[in-house]
Design a protein around this motif. Structure first.
Motif, PDB file in Angstrom:
ATOM      1  N   MET A  43      45.783  26.078  32.096  1.00 29.60           N
ATOM      2  CA  MET A  43      44.341  26.386  32.743  1.00 29.60           C
ATOM      3  C   MET A  43      44.238  28.090  32.714  1.00 29.60           C
ATOM      4  SD  MET A  43      44.411  23.960  36.006  1.00 29.60           S
ATOM      5  CE  MET A  43      42.930  23.907  36.477  1.00 29.60           C
ATOM      6  N   LEU A  44      45.150  28.733  32.924  1.00 30.20           N
ATOM      7  CA  LEU A  44      45.179  30.291  32.630  1.00 30.20           C
ATOM      8  C   LEU A  44      44.621  30.656  31.236  1.00 30.20           C
ATOM      9  CD1 LEU A  44      47.925  31.434  34.893  1.00 30.20           C
ATOM     10  CD2 LEU A  44      45.721  31.268  35.568  1.00 30.20           C
ATOM     11  N   VAL A  45      45.398  29.929  30.362  1.00 30.98           N
ATOM     12  CA  VAL A  45      45.045  30.234  29.120  1.00 30.98           C
ATOM     13  C   VAL A  45      43.264  29.920  28.589  1.00 30.98           C
ATOM     14  CG1 VAL A  45      45.287  29.340  26.674  1.00 30.98           C
ATOM     15  CG2 VAL A  45      47.332  29.864  27.989  1.00 30.98           C
ATOM     16  N   ALA A  46      43.226  29.018  29.135  1.00 31.35           N
ATOM     17  CA  ALA A  46      41.500  28.496  29.068  1.00 31.35           C
ATOM     18  C   ALA A  46      40.817  29.942  29.606  1.00 31.35           C
ATOM     19  CB  ALA A  46      41.209  27.472  29.689  1.00 31.35           C
ATOM     20  N   VAL A  47      40.949  30.240  30.656  1.00 32.63           N
ATOM     21  CA  VAL A  47      40.331  31.357  31.584  1.00 32.63           C
ATOM     22  C   VAL A  47      40.400  32.651  30.668  1.00 32.63           C
ATOM     23  CG1 VAL A  47      39.870  32.576  33.496  1.00 32.63           C
ATOM     24  CG2 VAL A  47      40.312  30.099  33.454  1.00 32.63           C
ATOM     25  N   ASN A  48      41.661  32.974  30.335  1.00 29.16           N
ATOM     26  CA  ASN A  48      42.073  34.420  29.687  1.00 29.16           C
ATOM     27  C   ASN A  48      41.410  34.389  28.259  1.00 29.16           C
ATOM     28  OD1 ASN A  48      43.398  35.364  31.526  1.00 29.16           O
ATOM     29  ND2 ASN A  48      45.731  34.809  30.741  1.00 29.16           N
ATOM     30  N   GLY A  49      41.314  32.984  27.673  1.00 27.27           N
ATOM     31  CA  GLY A  49      40.599  33.036  26.401  1.00 27.27           C
ATOM     32  C   GLY A  49      39.033  33.439  26.663  1.00 27.27           C
ATOM     33  N   TYR A  50      38.511  32.930  27.675  1.00 23.05           N
ATOM     34  CA  TYR A  50      36.814  33.119  27.931  1.00 23.05           C
ATOM     35  C   TYR A  50      36.936  34.688  28.241  1.00 23.05           C
ATOM     36  CZ  TYR A  50      32.902  33.678  30.907  1.00 23.05           C
ATOM     37  OH  TYR A  50      31.667  34.314  31.391  1.00 23.05           O
ATOM     38  N   LEU A  51      37.852  35.302  28.974  1.00 19.19           N
ATOM     39  CA  LEU A  51      37.818  36.781  29.324  1.00 19.19           C
ATOM     40  C   LEU A  51      37.962  37.552  28.287  1.00 19.19           C
ATOM     41  CD1 LEU A  51      39.889  36.655  32.443  1.00 19.19           C
ATOM     42  CD2 LEU A  51      37.512  36.863  32.401  1.00 19.19           C
ATOM     43  N   SER A  52      38.645  37.230  27.192  1.00 13.32           N
ATOM     44  CA  SER A  52      38.917  37.862  25.896  1.00 13.32           C
ATOM     45  C   SER A  52      37.528  37.804  24.786  1.00 13.32           C
ATOM     46  CB  SER A  52      40.027  37.415  24.992  1.00 13.32           C
ATOM     47  OG  SER A  52      41.259  37.594  25.703  1.00 13.32           O
ATOM     48  N   PHE A  53      36.960  36.616  25.005  1.00 16.46           N
ATOM     49  CA  PHE A  53      35.802  36.513  24.383  1.00 16.46           C
ATOM     50  C   PHE A  53      34.690  37.282  24.769  1.00 16.46           C
ATOM     51  CE2 PHE A  53      31.722  34.205  24.333  1.00 16.46           C
ATOM     52  CZ  PHE A  53      31.342  34.194  22.992  1.00 16.46           C
ATOM     53  N   MET A  54      34.619  37.660  26.073  1.00 19.38           N
ATOM     54  CA  MET A  54      33.585  38.502  26.615  1.00 19.38           C
ATOM     55  C   MET A  54      33.989  39.597  26.567  1.00 19.38           C
ATOM     56  SD  MET A  54      31.307  35.979  27.636  1.00 19.38           S
ATOM     57  CE  MET A  54      30.171  36.921  28.525  1.00 19.38           C
ATOM     58  N   GLY A  55      35.124  40.090  26.455  1.00 20.20           N
ATOM     59  CA  GLY A  55      35.582  41.602  26.378  1.00 20.20           C
ATOM     60  C   GLY A  55      36.070  42.272  27.629  1.00 20.20           C
ATOM     61  N   TRP A  56      36.488  41.214  28.472  1.00 20.51           N
ATOM     62  CA  TRP A  56      37.096  41.666  29.758  1.00 20.51           C
ATOM     63  C   TRP A  56      38.687  41.656  29.859  1.00 20.51           C
ATOM     64  CZ3 TRP A  56      32.820  37.727  31.814  1.00 20.51           C
ATOM     65  CH2 TRP A  56      31.671  38.471  31.674  1.00 20.51           C
TER      66      TRP A  56
END
Length: 283
Positions: A73-86
Motif C-alpha cells: 500500500m505504501l508503494v502505491a502512495v509513494n508512486g503517486y508522490l513521485s509522479f507528482m514530484g513530491w
C-alpha cells in the motif's frame, strides 16, 4: 494566507492511473494502486496531505495488516508522490527479514494439486480441470491464460506478452492432447481456449471463484487454493528437476532472479530433513 499543501483527489488519482496505463503496467497493478490510493484518500477525509499524516496512516496500517500488505500500500502512495514530484513526502517501507523457507500451511503440494483436478473432473467441470492443469504445467500467470489459444495448441507453444516483454511458453504434449479433445467438443477453431459463455476470455475472478468451490470436496485448505499457487508449484517442481534458476526466471518471465528465488524456496520440514542427513552429530 493559509499554507497550500499537496493534495489527493479522485481526479488526481485517475491522472496517475492514466500514467500507469500509458507505462503499460498490468491491469491488476493499476486496480491495486487505485484501491490503495482511494483507501488513503478516505483516511485523509479532508485532512491535508502532509508527511505527518502519511506517517500516521502508516501506523494505522501496521496495526491492521501484515507487513507485506502495508508495504504494498505504501508503494502505491509513494508512486503517486513521485509522479507528482513530491519525493520529500515519501515514507519508508517496513524492513522485513526475508525467510529462506516457505510456509507449508500456504503452499499447494503436488498431491493437493491432483486432488483439485480430480474434484473438478468429478463435478464434470472439464474447463476448470484443464485451466488448473494449463497454469500448473506451464507456469504462466493467470492473467496470461488468454494467450493459450487454439493456434498455440496446434503449434505447441504460446507467445506471451506481459509487462512490455515477450516470451515463448511451450505446451507439454500431454496437455496439448487434452486441450485438442476439449476444443473439438467445444467446436472451437480459433481464439482463446478458455472463455466464458459470452465468448470472453476467463478472468482472474472467474477462476479464483471456481477453484475455491473445489476446496471442500478436494479436501484442500482454501487458503492454499488460488491460481498463483499453481505457478509456485510449477516453479518448485521445475527447479527440483533442473536446478537452473536463471533459466526458470526466463520461463516465468521474471526480470529479477531474486523473485524466482522466492518461488523455489523449500519448506522448513524439507530443510530439517536435509540437516538430519548431514551426519554431523557424533554419538
Amino acid at each position: 494566507m493559509s499554507k497550500k499543501y499537496p493534495s489527493l483527489s479522485p481526479t488526481l488519482i485517475e491522472r496517475y492511473l492514466t500514467h500507469l496505463r500509458e507505462a503499460e503496467r498490468s491491469s491488476h497493478t493499476i486496480s491495486k494502486y487505485a484501491h490503495d490510493l482511494t483507501t488513503f484518500l478516505n483516511y485523509l477525509n479532508g485532512k491535508p496531505l502532509t508527511k505527518a499524516n502519511l506517517i500516521e496512516w502508516k501506523s494505522t496500517l501496521v496495526a491492521s495488516f501484515m507487513p507485506t500488505t502495508v508495504n504494498s500500500m505504501l508503494v502505491a502512495v509513494n508512486g503517486y508522490l513521485s509522479f507528482m514530484g513530491w519525493q520529500n513526502l515519501k515514507v519508508n517501507l517496513l524492513k522485513i527479514q526475508k525467510s529462506i523457507f516457505t510456509d507449508e500451511s500456504r503452499e499447494l503440494s503436488h498431491d493437493e494439486y491432483i486432488r483439485l483436478v480430480n474434484a473438478a473432473k468429478i463435478q464434470e467441470n472439464e474447463r476448470l480441470a484443464l485451466v488448473i492443469q494449463t497454469i500448473c504445467a506451464t507456469g504462466i500467470r493467470v492473467s496470461e491464460l488468454r494467450f493459450i489459444t487454439v493456434e498455440a495448441v496446434h503449434l505447441g507453444r504460446a507467445e506471451i506478452s506481459n509487462k512490455g516483454k515477450r516470451r515463448i511458453v511451450f505446451l507439454p504434449n500431454g496437455l496439448r492432447k487434452l486441450l485438442t479433445v476439449y476444443l473439438h467438443k467445444q467446436d472451437k477453431t480459433s481464439g482463446a481456449v478458455f472463455t466464458t459463455r459470452t465468448g470472453r476470455p476467463l478472468d482472474r475472478s472467474n477462476i479464483w471463484r471456481d477453484m475455491k468451490a473445489l476446496c471442500q470436496s478436494a479436501g484442500v485448505d482454501p487458503k492454499k487454493v488460488f491460481p498463483h499457487n499453481l505457478r509456485h508449484l510449477f516453479a518448485r517442481t521445475f527447479y527440483s528437476v533442473d536446478h537452473d534458476l536463471s533459466r526458470l526466471a526466463d520461463i516465468l518471465g521474471h526480470s529479477n532472479i531474486a523473485t524466482t528465488r522466492i518461488y523455489t524456496a523449500e519448506c522448513g520440514s524439507v530443510h530439517a530433513q536435509q540437516i538430519e542427513k548431514l551426519g554431523l552429530i557424533i554419538t
